[in-house]
Scaffold this motif. Structure first.
Motif, mmCIF file in Angstrom:
data_model
loop_
_atom_site.group_PDB
_atom_site.id
_atom_site.type_symbol
_atom_site.label_atom_id
_atom_site.label_comp_id
_atom_site.label_asym_id
_atom_site.label_seq_id
_atom_site.Cartn_x
_atom_site.Cartn_y
_atom_site.Cartn_z
ATOM 1 N N SER A 84 12.677 -53.433 66.763
ATOM 2 C CA SER A 84 12.043 -53.818 65.395
ATOM 3 C C SER A 84 11.828 -55.233 65.829
ATOM 4 O O SER A 84 12.370 -55.923 66.496
ATOM 5 N N PHE A 85 11.092 -55.744 64.932
ATOM 6 C CA PHE A 85 10.299 -57.309 64.966
ATOM 7 C C PHE A 85 10.727 -57.632 63.474
ATOM 8 O O PHE A 85 10.493 -57.063 62.219
ATOM 9 N N PRO A 103 18.438 -56.415 47.078
ATOM 10 C CA PRO A 103 17.609 -55.287 47.218
ATOM 11 C C PRO A 103 17.061 -55.109 48.686
ATOM 12 O O PRO A 103 16.480 -56.081 49.275
ATOM 13 N N SER A 104 16.725 -53.848 49.173
ATOM 14 C CA SER A 104 15.811 -53.703 50.537
ATOM 15 C C SER A 104 14.700 -52.775 49.921
ATOM 16 O O SER A 104 15.089 -51.716 49.352
ATOM 17 N N PHE A 105 13.455 -52.728 50.332
ATOM 18 C CA PHE A 105 12.514 -51.973 50.158
ATOM 19 C C PHE A 105 11.895 -51.550 51.442
ATOM 20 O O PHE A 105 11.892 -52.244 52.579
ATOM 21 N N HIS A 106 11.505 -50.138 51.619
ATOM 22 C CA HIS A 106 11.176 -49.368 52.688
ATOM 23 C C HIS A 106 9.860 -48.780 52.278
ATOM 24 O O HIS A 106 9.590 -48.578 51.173
ATOM 25 N N VAL A 107 9.089 -48.684 53.663
ATOM 26 C CA VAL A 107 8.035 -48.132 53.577
ATOM 27 C C VAL A 107 7.867 -47.443 54.954
ATOM 28 O O VAL A 107 8.120 -47.954 56.067
ATOM 29 N N ARG A 108 7.191 -46.217 54.877
ATOM 30 C CA ARG A 108 6.881 -45.455 56.360
ATOM 31 C C ARG A 108 5.327 -45.893 56.587
ATOM 32 O O ARG A 108 4.582 -45.871 55.904
ATOM 33 N N VAL A 109 5.476 -46.264 57.995
ATOM 34 C CA VAL A 109 4.042 -46.750 58.451
ATOM 35 C C VAL A 109 3.791 -45.484 59.555
ATOM 36 O O VAL A 109 4.165 -45.951 60.976
ATOM 37 N N GLY A 110 3.129 -44.514 59.475
ATOM 38 C CA GLY A 110 3.172 -43.298 60.460
ATOM 39 C C GLY A 110 4.286 -42.605 60.632
ATOM 40 O O GLY A 110 5.358 -42.733 59.850
ATOM 41 N N ASN A 158 17.731 -65.617 50.924
ATOM 42 C CA ASN A 158 17.198 -65.234 51.957
ATOM 43 C C ASN A 158 16.253 -64.008 51.898
ATOM 44 O O ASN A 158 16.450 -63.221 51.032
ATOM 45 N N ALA A 159 15.019 -64.216 52.549
ATOM 46 C CA ALA A 159 14.092 -63.088 52.628
ATOM 47 C C ALA A 159 13.804 -62.824 54.144
ATOM 48 O O ALA A 159 13.628 -63.516 54.991
ATOM 49 N N ALA A 160 13.839 -61.393 54.251
ATOM 50 C CA ALA A 160 13.583 -61.005 55.636
ATOM 51 C C ALA A 160 12.380 -59.743 55.551
ATOM 52 O O ALA A 160 12.783 -58.889 54.719
ATOM 53 N N ALA A 161 11.592 -59.861 56.561
ATOM 54 C CA ALA A 161 10.684 -58.760 56.683
ATOM 55 C C ALA A 161 10.978 -58.122 58.078
ATOM 56 O O ALA A 161 10.935 -58.685 58.821
ATOM 57 N N ARG A 162 10.835 -56.843 58.104
ATOM 58 C CA ARG A 162 11.401 -56.014 59.486
ATOM 59 C C ARG A 162 10.223 -54.858 59.552
ATOM 60 O O ARG A 162 9.957 -54.305 58.513
ATOM 61 N N LEU A 163 9.954 -54.942 60.828
ATOM 62 C CA LEU A 163 8.982 -53.666 61.083
ATOM 63 C C LEU A 163 9.720 -52.890 62.475
ATOM 64 O O LEU A 163 9.739 -53.402 63.467
ATOM 65 N N ARG A 164 9.959 -51.707 61.989
ATOM 66 C CA ARG A 164 10.994 -50.876 63.018
ATOM 67 C C ARG A 164 10.174 -49.608 63.673
ATOM 68 O O ARG A 164 9.510 -48.783 62.906
ATOM 69 N N ARG A 165 10.236 -49.407 64.937
ATOM 70 C CA ARG A 165 9.649 -48.152 65.496
ATOM 71 C C ARG A 165 10.692 -47.525 66.266
ATOM 72 O O ARG A 165 11.344 -48.140 67.174
ATOM 73 N N ASP A 166 10.759 -46.166 66.133
ATOM 74 C CA ASP A 166 11.561 -45.477 67.022
ATOM 75 C C ASP A 166 10.934 -45.048 68.177
ATOM 76 O O ASP A 166 9.863 -44.645 68.354
ATOM 77 N N MET A 180 7.264 -45.401 62.463
ATOM 78 C CA MET A 180 7.424 -46.899 62.212
ATOM 79 C C MET A 180 7.790 -46.763 60.873
ATOM 80 O O MET A 180 7.086 -46.129 59.869
ATOM 81 N N ARG A 181 8.621 -47.964 60.444
ATOM 82 C CA ARG A 181 9.163 -48.109 59.320
ATOM 83 C C ARG A 181 8.931 -49.583 58.838
ATOM 84 O O ARG A 181 9.375 -50.368 59.952
ATOM 85 N N GLY A 182 8.510 -49.953 57.807
ATOM 86 C CA GLY A 182 8.549 -51.372 57.446
ATOM 87 C C GLY A 182 9.741 -51.567 56.476
ATOM 88 O O GLY A 182 10.231 -50.585 55.597
ATOM 89 N N GLN A 183 10.221 -52.810 56.445
ATOM 90 C CA GLN A 183 11.650 -53.201 55.295
ATOM 91 C C GLN A 183 11.450 -54.442 54.905
ATOM 92 O O GLN A 183 11.384 -55.400 55.635
ATOM 93 N N LEU A 184 11.811 -54.691 53.412
ATOM 94 C CA LEU A 184 11.804 -56.081 52.875
ATOM 95 C C LEU A 184 13.197 -56.280 52.646
ATOM 96 O O LEU A 184 13.464 -55.360 51.550
ATOM 97 N N ASP A 185 13.909 -57.232 52.717
ATOM 98 C CA ASP A 185 15.226 -57.589 52.256
ATOM 99 C C ASP A 185 15.277 -58.885 51.564
ATOM 100 O O ASP A 185 14.761 -59.935 52.262
ATOM 101 N N LEU A 186 15.858 -58.855 50.337
ATOM 102 C CA LEU A 186 16.147 -59.962 49.622
ATOM 103 C C LEU A 186 17.462 -60.119 49.433
ATOM 104 O O LEU A 186 18.206 -59.295 48.800
#
Length: 421
Positions: free
Chosen positions: A179-180, A128-135, A163-171, A138-144
């Motif tokens: 993204s980080f 799964p991937s989980f998404h959250v809007r930060v402003g 694998n676990a991955a955390a991502r912070l993306r900004r347009d 900017m969006r946050g994402q967690l991939d498992l």
């Protein structure tokens, strides 16, 4: 094209049913004592796409039965498959990804890719991937992700990966994004786990830009490997792809990589990267430089590509240079370079002349071996009606090796008929 009744606007299914007759004057790819063989091969190819508000899928595959008329090899069924499914569980909050890759690879990549030196490799990935809007931008994402890797013959390759991955993306605007990313991976092998199991940690920045004529995607960061039975290794990480639509008919592309990688990672990437759009007609190794072993390697690679799409002529040219250094077993350390040219020319409506030429140079460092492989093919493809087509191909393969007994020359002629739906 076949539209499924309940989703006429959302699904597309193309498939081909065919049969071919192929004759080789050196089916075992020997330097001396060549064996001629004729192979009869029924074949099914399919390509399926579906898109709706909650589900997107793309599956493509190829299944064929090989009947060796003179019994040089046992009759065999082979398949290739690449599929991806994306299920939206909750819009902009959660989705579930499934990918699968089935391909033909060598059992022993140091010997010729004969029918007796081939195996099926399957790599399955899901999570799964989980998404959250930060402003607003900017969006946050967690991939498992869970990955299962399986080899038909090379059982030491079989493994499970978590694998676990955390991502912070900004347009950055309508065309650019940044993204980080931080990732942690645990890989466990079915055999020799105390030697090959490892943990991997990655931290990198991704930058992407898509303009009218250019597209860029870059990763830059750092990786660390912590093997269970060895010393830690660390390295800079860089991956990059760029494409430029130089004119309405010409496209230039480039790619580069400096990273830790392994065979399973290489194979799962092919799900989103289909092979050449110009079918050479007669099969070749999916990736002749890939070693189906549990070892991780450091990869340095650079590639260039050019594609021309004209009214009657379609040309695709590619070139690359690659360096692989394995962390555990230096026996497979190698420097590779090569290129490929594919062309299709419309002689008249529904009749095409095809050409493909490939060159592959592999230099193995630990035992002073240099292989130079060349393939040249030419064919005629005719679409006799909306549903029926025929094809005649000739291909010549040659290897010059610095190791005695590894040279070979093979000439192949193939005739096939296909029903298109």
């Amino acid at each position: 094209m076949l539209a499924l009744p309940s989703m006429a606007q959302a699904a597309r299914l193309n498939y081909e049913l065919g049969a071919g007759l192929m004759h080789s004057d050196n089916i075992a790819l020997r330097e001396t004592g060549e064996i001629s063989e004729t192979v009869f091969s029924p074949r099914l190819r399919f390509d399926f796409e579906h898109a709706s508000s909650t589900l997107r899928t793309h599956f493509r595959g190829d299944v064929q039965y090989l009947d060796y008329r003179h019994g040089t090899y046992p009759d065999d069924t082979r398949g290739e498959f690449a599929g991806e499914l994306d299920w939206t569980i909750s819009p902009e909050r959660a989705n579930f990804i499934v990918r699968d890759s089935l391909s033909r690879q060598s059992i022993d990549s140091l010997t010729a890719f004969t029918p007796g030196n081939q195996q099926q490799i399957n790599v399955f990935e899901a999570g799964p991937s989980f998404h959250v809007r930060v402003g607003e931008a900017m969006r946050g994402q967690l991939d498992l992700r869970y990955t299962d890797s399986y080899a038909e013959e090379t059982r030491t390759f079989n493994s499970n990966r978590y694998n676990a991955a955390a991502r912070l993306r900004r347009d950055l605007g309508d065309t650019d994004r940044i993204s980080f990313n931080v990732e942690a991976t645990r890989t466990e092998y079915d055999q020799f786990s105390s030697l090959y199991d490892y943990e991997r940690y990655d931290a990198y920045v991704n930058y992407g830009s898509r303009l009218a004529a250019t597209e860029i995607n870059l990763d830059a960061g750092y990786s660390r490997l912590e093997p269970q039975g060895g010393d830690r290794s660390s390295s800079a990480l860089f991956r990059g792809q760029a494409a430029w639509q130089a004119s309405p008919r010409s496209k230039l592309s480039a790619d580069a990589a400096y990273q830790f990688a392994d065979a399973a990672q290489d194979l799962i990437l092919r799900v989103g990267d289909p092979s050449s759009p110009i079918d050479p007609g007669i099969g070749n190794p999916d990736n002749p430089n890939l070693q189906i072993v549990p070892d991780t390697f450091k990869q340095k690679r650079a590639g260039l590509g050019y594609e021309f799409t004209g009214t009657r002529l379609h040309v695709l040219a590619q070139a690359y240079r690659e360096r692989l250094r394995y962390l555990r077993d230096a026996a497979f350390d190698q420097d590779n370079h090569g290129g490929a040219l594919y062309a299709r020319y419309e002689l008249r409506p529904q009749l095409h002349l095809t050409l493909h030429a490939l060159r592959e140079n592999r230099e193995f460092l630990s035992f002073d071996r240099d292989d130079r492989d060349a393939t040249l093919g030419i064919g005629l493809a005719s679409r006799m009606s909306r549903h029926w087509g025929a094809r005649l191909d000739y291909q010549r393969r040659k290897r010059d090796s610095s190791v005695g007994g590894q040279d070979y020359v093979e000439n192949v002629v193939a005739l096939s008929f296909t029903y298109y739906r």
